[in-house]
Motif scaffolding. Structure first.
Motif, PDB file in Angstrom:
ATOM      1  N   ARG A  49      38.215 -29.627  17.496  1.00 61.19           N
ATOM      2  CA  ARG A  49      37.160 -28.657  17.793  1.00 61.19           C
ATOM      3  C   ARG A  49      36.015 -28.727  16.789  1.00 61.19           C
ATOM      4  NH1 ARG A  49      38.271 -24.184  20.843  1.00 61.19           N
ATOM      5  NH2 ARG A  49      37.458 -22.808  19.234  1.00 61.19           N
ATOM      6  N   ASN A  52      32.976 -31.263  18.048  1.00 62.65           N
ATOM      7  CA  ASN A  52      31.790 -30.778  18.776  1.00 62.65           C
ATOM      8  C   ASN A  52      31.302 -29.439  18.208  1.00 62.65           C
ATOM      9  OD1 ASN A  52      33.733 -29.078  19.815  1.00 62.65           O
ATOM     10  ND2 ASN A  52      33.201 -29.426  21.963  1.00 62.65           N
ATOM     11  N   LEU A  54      32.628 -26.597  17.886  1.00 58.45           N
ATOM     12  CA  LEU A  54      33.093 -25.303  18.394  1.00 58.45           C
ATOM     13  C   LEU A  54      33.750 -24.566  17.239  1.00 58.45           C
ATOM     14  CD1 LEU A  54      34.667 -25.769  21.945  1.00 58.45           C
ATOM     15  CD2 LEU A  54      32.545 -24.620  21.317  1.00 58.45           C
ATOM     16  N   ARG A  84      23.063 -28.050  20.823  1.00 57.36           N
ATOM     17  CA  ARG A  84      23.265 -28.179  22.270  1.00 57.36           C
ATOM     18  C   ARG A  84      22.928 -29.593  22.739  1.00 57.36           C
ATOM     19  NH1 ARG A  84      20.766 -23.098  22.290  1.00 57.36           N
ATOM     20  NH2 ARG A  84      18.803 -23.887  23.084  1.00 57.36           N
ATOM     21  N   ARG A  87      25.823 -31.725  21.937  1.00 57.03           N
ATOM     22  CA  ARG A  87      27.003 -31.413  22.761  1.00 57.03           C
ATOM     23  C   ARG A  87      26.879 -31.951  24.179  1.00 57.03           C
ATOM     24  NH1 ARG A  87      27.919 -25.155  20.945  1.00 57.03           N
ATOM     25  NH2 ARG A  87      29.350 -25.529  19.205  1.00 57.03           N
ATOM     26  N   ARG A  88      25.640 -32.143  24.627  1.00 57.25           N
ATOM     27  CA  ARG A  88      25.445 -32.679  25.984  1.00 57.25           C
ATOM     28  C   ARG A  88      26.188 -33.974  26.194  1.00 57.25           C
ATOM     29  NH1 ARG A  88      19.221 -32.384  27.806  1.00 57.25           N
ATOM     30  NH2 ARG A  88      19.938 -34.131  29.056  1.00 57.25           N
ATOM     31  N   MET A  92      34.372 -31.989  26.787  1.00 55.68           N
ATOM     32  CA  MET A  92      35.582 -31.398  26.233  1.00 55.68           C
ATOM     33  C   MET A  92      36.459 -30.851  27.347  1.00 55.68           C
ATOM     34  SD  MET A  92      36.210 -29.228  22.921  1.00 55.68           S
ATOM     35  CE  MET A  92      37.857 -28.749  22.417  1.00 55.68           C
ATOM     36  N   PHE A  94      39.988 -28.530  27.895  1.00 58.75           N
ATOM     37  CA  PHE A  94      40.789 -27.546  27.164  1.00 58.75           C
ATOM     38  C   PHE A  94      42.208 -27.440  27.732  1.00 58.75           C
ATOM     39  CE2 PHE A  94      36.356 -26.403  26.958  1.00 58.75           C
ATOM     40  CZ  PHE A  94      36.155 -25.975  25.659  1.00 58.75           C
ATOM     41  N   ASN A  98      39.923 -23.569  31.494  1.00 55.45           N
ATOM     42  CA  ASN A  98      38.687 -22.809  31.293  1.00 55.45           C
ATOM     43  C   ASN A  98      37.637 -23.054  32.365  1.00 55.45           C
ATOM     44  OD1 ASN A  98      39.736 -21.624  29.047  1.00 55.45           O
ATOM     45  ND2 ASN A  98      38.805 -23.052  27.618  1.00 55.45           N
ATOM     46  N   LEU A  99      38.108 -23.191  33.599  1.00 58.26           N
ATOM     47  CA  LEU A  99      37.149 -23.230  34.703  1.00 58.26           C
ATOM     48  C   LEU A  99      36.589 -21.831  34.883  1.00 58.26           C
ATOM     49  CD1 LEU A  99      39.007 -25.427  37.338  1.00 58.26           C
ATOM     50  CD2 LEU A  99      37.239 -26.102  35.718  1.00 58.26           C
ATOM     51  N   TRP A 100      35.394 -21.752  35.484  1.00 56.58           N
ATOM     52  CA  TRP A 100      34.792 -20.446  35.762  1.00 56.58           C
ATOM     53  C   TRP A 100      35.310 -19.971  37.109  1.00 56.58           C
ATOM     54  CZ3 TRP A 100      30.708 -24.197  34.238  1.00 56.58           C
ATOM     55  CH2 TRP A 100      30.610 -24.254  32.837  1.00 56.58           C
ATOM     56  N   GLY A 112      26.597 -27.225  34.860  1.00 58.55           N
ATOM     57  CA  GLY A 112      26.005 -27.847  33.676  1.00 58.55           C
ATOM     58  C   GLY A 112      24.872 -28.800  34.035  1.00 58.55           C
ATOM     59  N   ARG A 160      34.072 -31.857  35.495  1.00 55.72           N
ATOM     60  CA  ARG A 160      32.958 -31.085  34.938  1.00 55.72           C
ATOM     61  C   ARG A 160      32.414 -31.758  33.679  1.00 55.72           C
ATOM     62  NH1 ARG A 160      34.144 -24.906  33.272  1.00 55.72           N
ATOM     63  NH2 ARG A 160      35.571 -25.912  31.808  1.00 55.72           N
ATOM     64  N   MET A 164      28.595 -34.833  33.226  1.00 50.33           N
ATOM     65  CA  MET A 164      27.488 -34.757  32.261  1.00 50.33           C
ATOM     66  C   MET A 164      27.203 -36.121  31.631  1.00 50.33           C
ATOM     67  SD  MET A 164      26.551 -31.500  32.223  1.00 50.33           S
ATOM     68  CE  MET A 164      25.626 -31.325  30.699  1.00 50.33           C
TER      69      MET A 164
END
Lengths: 256, 220
Positions: A49, A52, A54, A84, A87-88, A92, A94, A98-100, A112, A160, A164
């Protein structure tokens, strides 16, 4: 695809008085798979972590393709915009996916692309569909996460990240929250990604994955990086007693 | 019971009810908006700003609505704040509701798993986009039952506005009572109107809740 390299040198991290990372040095070569293994609480997720940012590290340097992350210079914090920007190109994944939950699989992947890469909705949807097809979920694009199995959710999370077009992928125990029969489908997607030449850093308890897919394995314990070696070097002929102990309890737990 | 007086006072009572509903709707919207702003400030501000906000919350929550209204309506002119009854009442409702709404939003935001915020940060999303696309929609869903509940409580706080002569239902009911001495009938009307309003709000609330949570429930 351009693959990133990561140089970690003399990284320290404290939680109050607790010394979570102790003088970590680790070189992650481009296009290779590095697995971080070790007992829980050893600091491997924390280290991942930090890559990146976090998690903030307190001293030392983490450079991605030569560029320091989190700080403009040692001791001076980077602006939010610059962070940011970095991070693009770092994906990452998890442990808890951690999907929305209020978005469909396709919307999760497209989000994104729209907000960060500035694509139009239509363009983002097209890219999202491609990314989902790549992880074998072309037929689940319209499903919300609650209508997907754990393995499918984790594959959406991978889609996801890869949509990117990152040059580095971080995986934080990606299969630990999955039922055993769903682990394989996620590992297969990761293997395919590795075969494409993606730089990958994987915190994992899947020794099989480490043995067969990793190019190098780093063993951590109590915040220290004990050894970095080839998978065979760590898993078959460990030189340090701590590794040997860890593997023994691992074998005992998994034998029947 | 004399039905005849309803013919006489009916239009007035209905007008009063209209003002009650208006006060409730605007008071809720403004109070929620202010509460949301407070909750966002609390989440993103440095400690000293939070400290000031916390004092505001404690003062407003710790004093009766009636006292707040008196201070606003009769004390306001002393500092140059001269408001008619209705605007003063609306401002009072907004201020009175805001700390409760703020607390409801704060706990709603806390219910959003931190990992889902981190996932957005990890792909490089900026904080305003994270608030708009992740934090607000998910936080509002968690907060919805408590928001509906407090909105229902607010309906009944509107009767206090009659004290500063806002011509809402309670005001008209009092007038009818004192003019006709029909206390039972007048207060029965009051009860029925409120019951209808609260019942409507709670039904709408339940339907809204079912609608917004339909994708969030795990497949069982």
């Amino acid at each position: 695809m351009q693959a990133s390299s990561v140089e970690i040198s003399k990284v320290n991290k404290f939680y109050g008085p607790f010394h979570a990372l102790k003088d970590i040095d680790l070189s992650i070569p481009p296009g290779k798979v590095t697995c971080l293994i070790g007992p829980s609480g050893s600091g491997k997720s924390t280290l991942l972590r930090c890559i990146n940012f976090l998690e903030e590290y307190d001293s030392g340097e983490i450079r991605i393709d030569g560029r320091l992350i989190g700080y403009e210079a040692p001791g001076r914090r980077m602006t939010g915009r610059a962070l940011r920007e970095m991070r693009r190109s770092i994906g990452m994944v998890f442990q808890q996916f951690n999907l929305w939950p209020h978005m469909t699989a396709q919307q999760n992947v497209a989000e994104g692309l729209i907000r960060v890469r500035g694509m139009s909705r239509a363009e983002a949807d097209r890219h999202a569909a491609e990314a989902l097809a790549k992880v074998g979920l072309a037929d689940k694009m319209g499903n919300h996460p609650s209508r997907l199995s754990g393995g499918q959710q984790q594959r959406v999370a991978i889609a996801r990240a890869i949509a990117m077009e990152p040059r580095l992928m971080l995986f934080d125990e990606p299969t630990s929250a999955l039922d055993p029969e769903l682990v394989g489908e996620v590992l297969n997607v990761m293997k395919a990604l590795a075969a494409e030449g993606m730089t990958m850093v994987v915190v994992t308890h899947e020794m099989g994955f480490a043995a067969h897919v990793a190019d190098q394995v780093a063993f951590m314990e109590k915040g220290e990086l004990v050894a970095v070696d080839s998978p065979a070097g760590i898993l078959h002929s460990p030189k340090d007693e701590r590794i040997w102990n860890f593997l023994r309890t691992y074998h005992e737990r998994n034998s029947f | 019971m004399d039905i005849g007086i309803f013919a006489q006072y009916g239009p007035m009572l209905l007008r009063g009810f209209g003002i009650t509903v208006l006060c409730w709707i605007l008071g809720t919207i403004f109070g929620m908006t202010l509460g949301l702003i407070i909750a966002l400030i609390q989440r993103y501000s440095p400690r000293w700003v939070n400290w000031i906000v916390q004092i505001y919350i404690e003062v407003i929550r710790g004093t009766p609505f009636l006292v707040q209204l008196f201070v606003l309506y009769y004390g306001g002119p002393l500092i140059g704040l001269r408001l008619d009854a209705l605007p003063a009442g609306l401002l009072g409702l907004t201020i009175y509701g805001s700390p409760y709404f703020a607390e409801i939003f704060r706990s709603g935001f806390r219910a959003v798993p931190h990992g889902q915020i981190e996932a957005a940060r990890a792909i490089g999303m900026a904080e305003p986009a994270i608030i708009r696309r992740i934090l607000l929609p998910l936080g509002l869903v968690s907060a919805l039952p408590a928001l509906v509940n407090f909105s229902i409580i607010l309906t009944k706080e509107t009767v206090i506005l009659s004290i500063i002569t806002v011509p809402e239902l309670m005001y008209q009911v009092s007038r009818m009572s004192t003019e006709t001495f029909r206390f039972v009938e007048a207060n029965l009307v009051l009860a029925l109107f409120f019951w209808a309003l609260v019942e409507t709000i709670s039904r709408v609330g339940r339907r809204l809740e079912a609608r917004v949570t339909r994708h969030l429930l795990e497949r069982s």
